[in-house]
Design a protein around this motif. Structure first.
Motif, PDB file in Angstrom:
ATOM      1  N   GLY A 118       2.932  -7.726   8.142  1.00  0.00           N
ATOM      2  CA  GLY A 118       4.338  -8.003   7.933  1.00  0.00           C
ATOM      3  C   GLY A 118       4.702  -8.160   6.485  1.00  0.00           C
ATOM      4  N   SER A 119       3.736  -8.510   5.623  1.00  0.00           N
ATOM      5  CA  SER A 119       4.084  -8.796   4.240  1.00  0.00           C
ATOM      6  C   SER A 119       3.689  -7.694   3.266  1.00  0.00           C
ATOM      7  CB  SER A 119       3.428 -10.123   3.817  1.00  0.00           C
ATOM      8  OG  SER A 119       2.022 -10.035   3.990  1.00  0.00           O
ATOM      9  N   LEU A 120       3.006  -6.656   3.728  1.00  0.00           N
ATOM     10  CA  LEU A 120       2.677  -5.552   2.835  1.00  0.00           C
ATOM     11  C   LEU A 120       3.930  -4.733   2.555  1.00  0.00           C
ATOM     12  CD1 LEU A 120      -0.739  -4.161   4.107  1.00  0.00           C
ATOM     13  CD2 LEU A 120      -0.297  -5.342   1.964  1.00  0.00           C
ATOM     14  N   THR A 121       4.212  -4.509   1.275  1.00  0.00           N
ATOM     15  CA  THR A 121       5.370  -3.706   0.919  1.00  0.00           C
ATOM     16  C   THR A 121       5.045  -2.215   1.089  1.00  0.00           C
ATOM     17  OG1 THR A 121       4.734  -3.472  -1.392  1.00  0.00           O
ATOM     18  CG2 THR A 121       6.011  -5.439  -0.799  1.00  0.00           C
ATOM     19  N   ALA A 122       6.095  -1.392   1.021  1.00  0.00           N
ATOM     20  CA  ALA A 122       5.898   0.057   1.142  1.00  0.00           C
ATOM     21  C   ALA A 122       4.982   0.567   0.026  1.00  0.00           C
ATOM     22  CB  ALA A 122       7.240   0.771   1.105  1.00  0.00           C
ATOM     23  N   ARG A 123       5.170   0.053  -1.209  1.00  0.00           N
ATOM     24  CA  ARG A 123       4.337   0.489  -2.320  1.00  0.00           C
ATOM     25  C   ARG A 123       2.891   0.030  -2.122  1.00  0.00           C
ATOM     26  NH1 ARG A 123       4.347   4.464  -5.748  1.00  0.00           N
ATOM     27  NH2 ARG A 123       6.185   3.922  -6.974  1.00  0.00           N
ATOM     28  N   GLU A 124       2.714  -1.194  -1.591  1.00  0.00           N
ATOM     29  CA  GLU A 124       1.365  -1.685  -1.346  1.00  0.00           C
ATOM     30  C   GLU A 124       0.649  -0.849  -0.287  1.00  0.00           C
ATOM     31  OE1 GLU A 124       2.181  -6.372  -2.560  1.00  0.00           O
ATOM     32  OE2 GLU A 124       2.210  -5.746  -0.460  1.00  0.00           O
ATOM     33  N   LEU A 125       1.395  -0.392   0.722  1.00  0.00           N
ATOM     34  CA  LEU A 125       0.791   0.482   1.727  1.00  0.00           C
ATOM     35  C   LEU A 125       0.368   1.812   1.107  1.00  0.00           C
ATOM     36  CD1 LEU A 125       3.150  -0.194   4.773  1.00  0.00           C
ATOM     37  CD2 LEU A 125       0.713  -0.732   4.642  1.00  0.00           C
ATOM     38  N   GLU A 126       1.188   2.331   0.151  1.00  0.00           N
ATOM     39  CA  GLU A 126       0.811   3.561  -0.557  1.00  0.00           C
ATOM     40  C   GLU A 126      -0.495   3.351  -1.335  1.00  0.00           C
ATOM     41  OE1 GLU A 126       4.139   6.371  -2.222  1.00  0.00           O
ATOM     42  OE2 GLU A 126       4.726   4.300  -2.604  1.00  0.00           O
ATOM     43  N   VAL A 127      -0.546   2.230  -2.062  1.00  0.00           N
ATOM     44  CA  VAL A 127      -1.741   1.936  -2.853  1.00  0.00           C
ATOM     45  C   VAL A 127      -2.940   1.752  -1.929  1.00  0.00           C
ATOM     46  CG1 VAL A 127      -2.810   0.233  -4.384  1.00  0.00           C
ATOM     47  CG2 VAL A 127      -0.437   0.944  -4.774  1.00  0.00           C
ATOM     48  N   ARG A 181      -1.843   9.177  -9.801  1.00  0.00           N
ATOM     49  CA  ARG A 181      -1.280   9.792  -8.593  1.00  0.00           C
ATOM     50  C   ARG A 181       0.152   9.293  -8.326  1.00  0.00           C
ATOM     51  NH1 ARG A 181      -3.722  11.426  -3.619  1.00  0.00           N
ATOM     52  NH2 ARG A 181      -5.625  11.807  -4.835  1.00  0.00           N
ATOM     53  N   LEU A 182       0.381   7.984  -8.547  1.00  0.00           N
ATOM     54  CA  LEU A 182       1.685   7.400  -8.230  1.00  0.00           C
ATOM     55  C   LEU A 182       2.615   7.287  -9.436  1.00  0.00           C
ATOM     56  CD1 LEU A 182       0.595   4.499  -5.823  1.00  0.00           C
ATOM     57  CD2 LEU A 182       1.416   6.776  -5.225  1.00  0.00           C
ATOM     58  N   PHE A 183       2.135   7.746 -10.601  1.00  0.00           N
ATOM     59  CA  PHE A 183       2.939   7.712 -11.831  1.00  0.00           C
ATOM     60  C   PHE A 183       3.377   6.280 -12.182  1.00  0.00           C
ATOM     61  CE2 PHE A 183       3.594  11.891  -9.894  1.00  0.00           C
ATOM     62  CZ  PHE A 183       3.150  12.708 -10.911  1.00  0.00           C
ATOM     63  N   ILE A 184       2.457   5.340 -12.059  1.00  0.00           N
ATOM     64  CA  ILE A 184       2.742   3.958 -12.439  1.00  0.00           C
ATOM     65  C   ILE A 184       1.629   3.476 -13.367  1.00  0.00           C
ATOM     66  CG2 ILE A 184       4.025   3.387 -10.334  1.00  0.00           C
ATOM     67  CD1 ILE A 184       1.549   2.142  -9.159  1.00  0.00           C
ATOM     68  N   ALA A 185       1.829   2.304 -13.979  1.00  0.00           N
ATOM     69  CA  ALA A 185       0.849   1.773 -14.933  1.00  0.00           C
ATOM     70  C   ALA A 185      -0.397   1.286 -14.201  1.00  0.00           C
ATOM     71  CB  ALA A 185       1.468   0.622 -15.724  1.00  0.00           C
TER      72      ALA A 185
END
Length: 913
Positions: free
Chosen positions: A848-857, A873-877
């Motif tokens: 319930g607490s995993l964000t969409a970005r966390e699921l991607e990671v 891959r995700l174009f983030i730092a």
């Protein structure tokens, strides 16, 4: 006569309201009706001006009395006058561009009308907001009327305002527009605006704006005009020219015409034969006046306000004036003028009109045949049929008819029948085909149309005749393929496979791609019925890999291939298989054709089953809720899967729109089945049971659709605490599994899973907690059906807890809750939380607490990627990735990346490796 809009504020407010709503993102339609001269065009002009001020792109098309001869005349007119933004979008759509002057008519690849309709819908969606006005619908051709109905139904969330005007005094009892208006006015998206006579005070104010007059003259005009502004304008013009007031509008109009010089009257009479508009060059040629005299005559006509300059020619100020002048012509004068225009025109449709009016039967036959072929290429089958029939009606009265038509009477009649069917009149097509000479192509089409009408025995007889009379391999291939299709659901079904195999052999030998694809689809269907899904898949693959040149056949093959993959649980491959068909349908403007729609439905279902509910919801928003026909109701019902599953408020509104269509079997099954689930989630099992009974009344006992309905019905009975009807539901479901003769063969994965769900629900109704049975349901749905696996785990957890296995129940409940959370399946999640509270389960913190970005990671961590690789891959730092990984480990209570991945897979947060 003046720029002020007086006395029409109520009507304008209604039109502006439709425009405003369209600007906000809800498409609307306004139908503006009133007598001739009552002020419809003036209202539309004001609406257009305000639309342009608000940034709308504007399209305006006008029908003409030649409408039946010229298909899509107002659409072509509107496209010609399009602005730069629209022009650029039109250039990307060849089907629309061919309506413009100089546009090349491409060879037909099937479904031409549907392609044109779809392309226009795409155009309107691409250049929003749009105001599209079609004037004088009482003169619209059949294809334009069909287009009006299509747009009125299909425009939903586009920022488009569609306005149509028509004369109420022209709509006699059998006028073809009457039924269209009656149908459209039942749609809630349609606003009807009736323009009546102006009140005495309003017409007085209006007349007073014209110019100088005394009180007596003003009162006389107001009295004579009887609330009609056009009549008032003509009365004032006559007064200004020193004329008296003749009785009736026609006499008044002709009294003004008679003030013209003899050359002016001559030019005006010629213009009236041309229609509402006429090009300068044509009018000059037909008038046969010296150039200087012609120009002086036109200048006189325009200065008196009888015609106005319009592009490259001239237009009558009002259609009533053109009609009055035309009616006043002598018969011989009318015939000679029509013949003069026919000698100068090149458009086959206009030629046919003028030749017929000029009593040149040979010219009319030749032009009608060519006009039919042009309409056929343009995708206007109703007009093509009309032109062909007109040529056929002249056949016996014209020498050398076949030479003039450039084909035999039989061939022309055959084309006419095909066009009748393409315009939706299969009965007319069958009637025409039955009187044609006995030839294989005739029998083959007769068999096809009879099968479409449900006349299987007659279809098979015609198919047999098609095979017997075939004289070429191509004819034989098509005859065999169509007959195999006709035989499939008759007592002679044992003959289907041999016929289809022979059709395939002949088609391949002769290079007849459409017959080859048809035969492959029939053979694949037979393999499915026999349970040989490998052979079926191979044949569907072969069919879909071909291009026959017939878009309907090609899309049918694409859909059949993707459907089988879906039913076999190959969700990833099925999704990929829908893409070529969806792309083809969109590029060809066939997004709303039968198979174009079916492919999008299937893509939605794949998203839904695979747990890709955000994507499913995005697609569902394109399935318009404002429905007016059974097919639209069925389309709309698909959206209920996601709306009910997520507990969205839109479900209730959609069900209200669908309620009038619950007389249809499929619409009832689709929407009332979901209405039952909605009621159950809302704690109303009695209403759910009513929906279930209604569904069962529509379905035959052997229909596989019974399985889901019976499972839902048993859920309702369990909530009601009733066991008396449970046995009937289970018996009905078992009949559906066995088939009508007890030899259905193996069902697909989803069908087998629902059959098991029925057995488990029956057990639950009768008070049993059958853990192995519910586990088998979970296993059956776990081929990839995320939501139904979660729902089944809910019941499995209940059974496990009831039988004392608390640890297993907690684990099962956690898996179900994780899936429901990821899906945002609010009703199921609420039910699970309620069960968890009663069972005093420990609420997990992970899903319930995993964000969409966390699921991607997390999914990339599970692939074994390093933080640096994930960042790329995700174009983030990389530092941001490190923070996400730390959060993930904490939320999953995991100490290593490997443990986090394993926990995520066990809870179905990410796919299995």
């Amino acid at each position: 006569m003046n720029g002020l809009l007086i006395g029409r504020s109520a009507e304008l407010r209604k039109l502006l309201r439709v425009l405003e709503i369209a600007g906000d993102g809800t498409a609307g339609v306004a139908l503006l009706g009133g007598d001739a001269g009552i002020g419809k065009t003036r209202l539309v002009s004001e609406l257009v001006a305000q639309a342009r001020e608000r940034g709308f792109n504007v399209l305006i098309g006008q029908c003409a009395e030649l409408g039946d001869a010229l298909p899509y005349l107002p659409l072509a007119d509107a496209l010609r006058g399009a602005g730069p933004a629209l022009r650029a979008a039109i250039a990307e759509r060849p089907v629309l561009e061919q309506l413009l002057p100089g546009g090349e008519i491409a060879p037909s690849t099937g479904l031409t009308q549907q392609r044109l309709f779809g392309s226009l819908l795409g155009l309107l969606g691409a250049v929003q907001p749009v105001l599209f006005v079609i004037e004088d619908l009482h003169w619209a051709d059949r294809s334009t009327r069909d287009l009006l109905v299509f747009l009125s139904r299909m425009l939903q969330t586009e920022r488009v305002c569609l306005v149509g005007t028509y004369r109420t005094d022209d709509l006699h009892r059998r006028h073809p527009l009457r039924s269209v208006l009656a149908e459209l006015k039942r749609l809630p998206s349609v606003t009807s605006v009736e323009v009546g006579p102006m009140a005495t005070e309003e017409i007085s104010d209006y007349v007073a704006t014209f110019g100088e007059m005394d009180g007596r003259e003003l009162r006389e005009i107001v009295h004579r005009a009887d609330g009609n502004p056009f009549y008032a304008e003509e009365l004032y013009a006559a007064l200004s020219e020193g004329e008296t007031f003749p009785d009736g509008l026609a006499s008044l109009l002709m009294s003004r015409v008679e003030l013209l010089s003899e050359p002016g009257q001559r030019v005006l009479r010629a213009a009236a034969v041309a229609g509402r508009r006429v090009e300068d060059m044509l009018l000059r040629e037909v008038s046969a006046l010296p150039l200087a005299d012609f120009e002086e005559a036109v200048r006189e006509i325009v200065s008196r306000g009888l015609m106005r300059v319009d592009g490259y020619g001239y237009a009558f100020r009002h259609a009533l004036l053109q009609e009055t002048v035309y009616t006043d012509l002598l018969p011989g004068e009318r015939t000679r003028l029509h013949a003069a225009f026919a000698a100068l025109l090149t458009s086959p449709a206009e030629l046919a009109h003028h030749h017929l009016a000029g009593h040149d039967l040979a010219g009319a036959l030749r032009a009608s045949a060519e006009a039919g072929r042009e309409a056929e290429r343009l995708g206007a089958p109703a007009e093509a049929h009309r032109h062909y029939d007109q040529a056929l009606s002249l056949w016996e009265r014209v020498p050398d008819a076949a030479e003039l038509a450039r084909e035999s009477r039989g061939d022309l009649a055959f084309r006419s029948a095909i066009m009748a069917a393409d315009s939706g009149d299969n009965h007319r097509a069958v009637a025409q085909l039955r009187v044609l000479p006995p030839m294989s192509p005739v029998y083959e089409r007769l068999s096809y149309y009879l099968a479409e009408l449900g006349q299987d025995e007659a279809a098979v007889q015609a198919g047999d005749a098609a095979i017997e009379t075939a004289t070429t391999p191509a004819q034989l291939a098509r005859a065999l393929a169509t007959t195999a299709r006709s035989l499939a659901w008759t007592e002679r079904h044992a003959e289907v496979a041999p016929l289809a195999r022979r059709a395939l052999e002949v088609a391949r030998s002769a290079g007849v791609a459409d017959a080859e694809i048809s035969a492959l689809i029939v053979l694949a269907m037979l393999s499915e019925l026999e349970g040989d899904f490998t052979a079926a898949a191979a044949r569907y693959e072969q069919a879909a890999s071909h291009s026959s040149g017939d878009l309907a056949m090609d899309l049918r093959a694409q859909f059949a291939r993707a459907r089988l993959l879906y039913e076999q649980g190959e969700l990833t491959r099925a999704a990929a298989a829908t893409e070529p068909g969806i792309r083809t349908a969109e590029e060809a403007g066939l997004k709303w054709s039968t198979y174009g729609t079916d492919l999008r439905f299937l893509r939605f279902l794949i998203h839904y089953v695979a747990g890709e509910w955000d994507a499913a919801e995005r697609l569902a928003t394109t399935f318009g809720a404002r429905v007016g026909t059974v097919p639209e109701a069925i389309l709309s019902s698909f959206a209920l899967f996601i709306e009910v599953g997520r507990g969205l408020p839109a479900a209730e509104s959609r069900l209200d729109w669908l309620r009038p269509f619950w007389t249809s079997e499929l619409a009832t099954y689709m929407s009332r089945g979901m209405a039952a689930e909605d009621a159950l989630w809302k704690g109303d099992p009695a209403t759910a049971w009513e929906h279930i009974q209604a569904c069962l009344a529509k379905l035959i006992p052997a229909d596989p659709g019974n399985l889901r309905i019976c499972a839902t019905g048993l859920w309702a009975l369990a909530e009601l605490g009733r066991t008396d009807e449970a046995d009937d539901l289970r018996r009905r479901a078992r009949t559906a599994v066995a088939g009508p003769d007890g030899n259905r063969g193996p069902m697909g994965l989803e069908g087998r899973a629902w059959a098991l769900r029925v057995e488990a629900e029956w057990s639950r109704v009768n008070g049993h907690h059958d853990v192995p049975l519910w586990q088998s349901v979970v296993d059956a749905f776990d081929y990839g059906f995320v939501y139904e696996t979660a729902r089944s785990r809910w019941r499995l957890a209940e059974a496990q807890l009831a039988t004392g296995d608390r640890d297993a129940a907690q684990t099962t409940w956690t898996l179900a809750r994780d899936a429901a959370t990821a899906l945002k399946a609010t009703p199921l999640l609420s039910a699970l939380d309620e069960f968890g509270r009663r069972a005093r389960f420990t609420t997990p913190t992970a899903a319930g607490s995993l964000t969409a970005r966390e699921l991607e990671v997390l999914s990339l961590v599970a692939e074994g990627l390093t933080n640096r690789e994930i960042a790329e891959r995700l174009f983030i730092a990389q530092k941001t990735v490190s923070v996400h990984v730390s959060n993930i480990l904490a939320k999953l209570d995991a100490s290593t990346r490997t443990q986090a991945a394993a926990t995520a897979r066990s809870r179905h947060l990410i796919p299995d490796a």
